[in-house]
Scaffold this motif. Structure first.
Motif: not given
Length: 580
Positions: A52-64, A96-99
């Motif tokens: 869950e942290t992985a997805a939140f972190a990726a989402g934040a990176e994409a927003q920044v 976000v691209l999720a595998l």
């Protein structure tokens, strides 16, 4: 040159699309892809403690960054853990691209160990959700997924069985130039002309702005000046529109303050700019409403529209502003600016009397000091709940700061993992996680991720030993609070045990020094601030209908919350109002 396998090709395409990190937890079906990342110097594997942290972190990176980010989960439970963070990224329009790696392809549909159906599970939180069931689908399927995530703004999920990931990539595969940015969308001339006529005919125009005004600050200010319009905003619009804004009348909604509600309800033309503001009880029903949005599916789903304009806010205003007649009557604008200043003056006193002596510490005071001490270009990540209130009312935008939260999805535990993603984009930029004790403890294991990568995130923990917003929900419903109390440890001691800097603050006079020392520390730091659980807040306008489905920040103890430096902004704007 050795022939590539599917995993290696998969990773190469991500790198070509600009992905520099993939967040996740290694394991079984995912191992071939992680090994391909290990051997590729252009991309890093970021090991977190929970997917869950992985997805939140990726989402934040994409927003920044505004660029594509990636995360991954192993088969079954591993990729199931991604789902909450992916919902948040998708609703935040973060590319976000999720595998989602999968069980062996020969076992799908036979009740195999850890079998799930990712093509069904991720359907609602993605624009694209497909499985690579044959190597010949590569690289076209992945390229299509990337273009959906970037082009439509949101999540794409690619499911890949572990055995497929290890097979040879197809020969002479077709790789084309990837879409890596979104175009602007200009409305048609007919819509622009209709909007021009409505603006020219209206005597009192109000603008209400959301996150779709990102990059359009100058255009909004120019239009507001031309038509003498008050400018209000939703929470996600705050960082983009409130700074350097002489027309600011605050925020509407459940966390609102100032005169935004009056400005939107007392005009005769309300223009919604780039907002999918969900609380229609705060929107008027007896004025003309125009909505401008780049996503046509947002148009009209919150209120009845007199005109729907499909277009980018900046491009729309660039077309519209030169065509509208300049208004000279400032009476409505000046009256709203005066109401706004008076409203803020009335509530700001609530947390300024003896606040530096109050124990437990007022969380408003913590947010106010934090706002003053944080860097001008800091990234704040904000937990859902009462931290949303303090961020909305006390963080001062300036055009360089960012404020990221689960503002559309409303998930707990978002702030710490989002801070991880934000900090990886720039280790030299200050990132502050405004965490509640409930949200922090939900994914507290990933505080170790900060330590493992020596990420200099500063966690400011608003520790009231309760689920404060849930208590408000119960209060509004007339219920006694139940199941909302947390028995917490000394979080500063926990931080130190993890190998980070930790300090506990129980008295207001300790706060400023503790924050300064934490900010000076080069690595991860946690400031555990014991705050008053009775500090509550109420929006400026409420009705019985507004209570339904959401906790109003209401209390018999405190009727209004402070608003930090925003009162100074209101005073400054009021000084610009011409005197008769």
């Amino acid at each position: 040159m050795a022939k590539q396998n599917v995993s290696e090709q998969f990773v190469d395409i991500l790198v070509r699309a600009g992905v520099r990190r993939m967040y996740g937890v290694v394991g079984d079906s995912l191992n071939p892809v992680v090994d391909a990342i290990r051997r590729n110097r252009a991309i890093d594997w970021i090991q977190v403690r929970h997917e869950e942290t992985a997805a939140f972190a990726a989402g934040a990176e994409a927003q920044v960054t505004g660029a594509l980010a990636a995360c991954a989960g192993s088969c079954g439970p591993g990729n199931l853990h991604l789902i909450n963070g992916l919902y948040d990224a998708h609703r935040s329009m973060a590319p976000v691209l999720a595998l989602a790696s999968h069980i062996p392809s020969s076992e799908i549909g036979l009740g195999y160990f850890q079998e799930t159906h990712p093509e069904l599970l991720f359907q609602e939180c993605s624009h694209y959700n497909e499985m690579i069931s044959n190597p010949q689908q590569m690289p076209r399927l992945l390229q299509t997924a990337i273009q959906h995530a970037i082009g439509r703004g949101g999540v794409s999920v690619v499911t890949m069985p572990g055995d497929i990931a290890s097979q040879p990539a197809p020969e002479k595969s077709i790789e084309h130039a990837l879409v890596t940015s979104r175009p602007t969308v200009r409305p048609g001339d007919e819509e622009i002309d209709k909007l021009r006529r409505m603006v020219d005919e209206a005597k009192r125009v109000t603008l209400f702005c959301g996150s779709g005004t990102a990059g359009a600050h100058a255009e909004v200010m120019e239009f507001a000046e031309r038509v003498k319009s008050p400018v209000g905003h939703a929470l996600r619009g705050k960082e983009w529109i409130q700074y350097d804004n002489p027309y600011d009348v605050g925020m509407s909604g459940l966390l609102g303050y100032g005169a935004a509600y009056e400005a939107t309800n007392e005009c005769d033309l309300l223009i919604l700019l780039g907002t999918d503001f969900p609380y229609n009880a705060f929107l008027p029903t007896d004025v003309k409403i125009v909505q401008v949005d780049v996503r046509p599916e947002h148009l009209g789903r919150r209120s009845k529209l007199d005109l729907a304009v499909w277009g980018d806010v900046r491009e729309t205003l660039r077309c519209l502003t030169p065509q509208v007649k300049e208004k000279t009557d400032r009476k409505f604008l000046d009256r709203m600016l005066k109401k706004h200043a008076e409203a803020l003056e009335g509530v700001v006193k609530a947390y300024t009397r003896k606040v530096e002596k109050h124990i437990p510490i007022h969380p408003e005071y913590v947010a106010s000091v934090l706002d003053e001490l944080a860097d001008d270009d800091a990234v704040f990540t904000v937990d859902t709940g009462m931290c949303n209130v303090w961020a909305a009312r006390y963080l001062t935008p300036n055009g360089k700061r960012r404020v990221i939260g689960s503002f559309s999805h409303g998930s707990m535990a978002n702030a710490l993992p989002q801070a991880i993603g934000a900090q990886f984009t720039d280790r030299n930029r200050q990132v502050v996680s405004m965490s509640g004790d409930g949200g922090f403890t939900m994914l507290m294991g990933d505080f170790l991720t900060l330590v493992q990568y020596d990420l200099p995130v500063k966690v400011v923990l608003f520790n009231n030993s309760s689920l404060g917003m849930v208590e408000l929900e119960m209060l509004v419903a007339g219920l006694p609070s139940f199941g909302t109390t947390n028995k917490n440890p000394d979080f500063a001691a926990v931080a130190r045990a993890c190998g980070a800097y930790g300090v506990r603050v129980e008295k207001p006079k300790q706060l400023e020094g503790a924050l300064k020392e934490a900010f000076k520390h080069k690595g991860p730091a946690l400031v555990d601030v014991v705050t008053d659980p009775n500090a509550l807040s109420i929006p400026p306008k409420i009705s019985a209908e507004m209570v339904t489905g959401f906790a109003l920040s209401a209390s018999k103890i405190v009727l209004d919350g402070g608003v930090g430096r925003m009162v100074q902004m209101a005073r400054s704007n009021l000084r610009n109002v011409p005197r008769p």
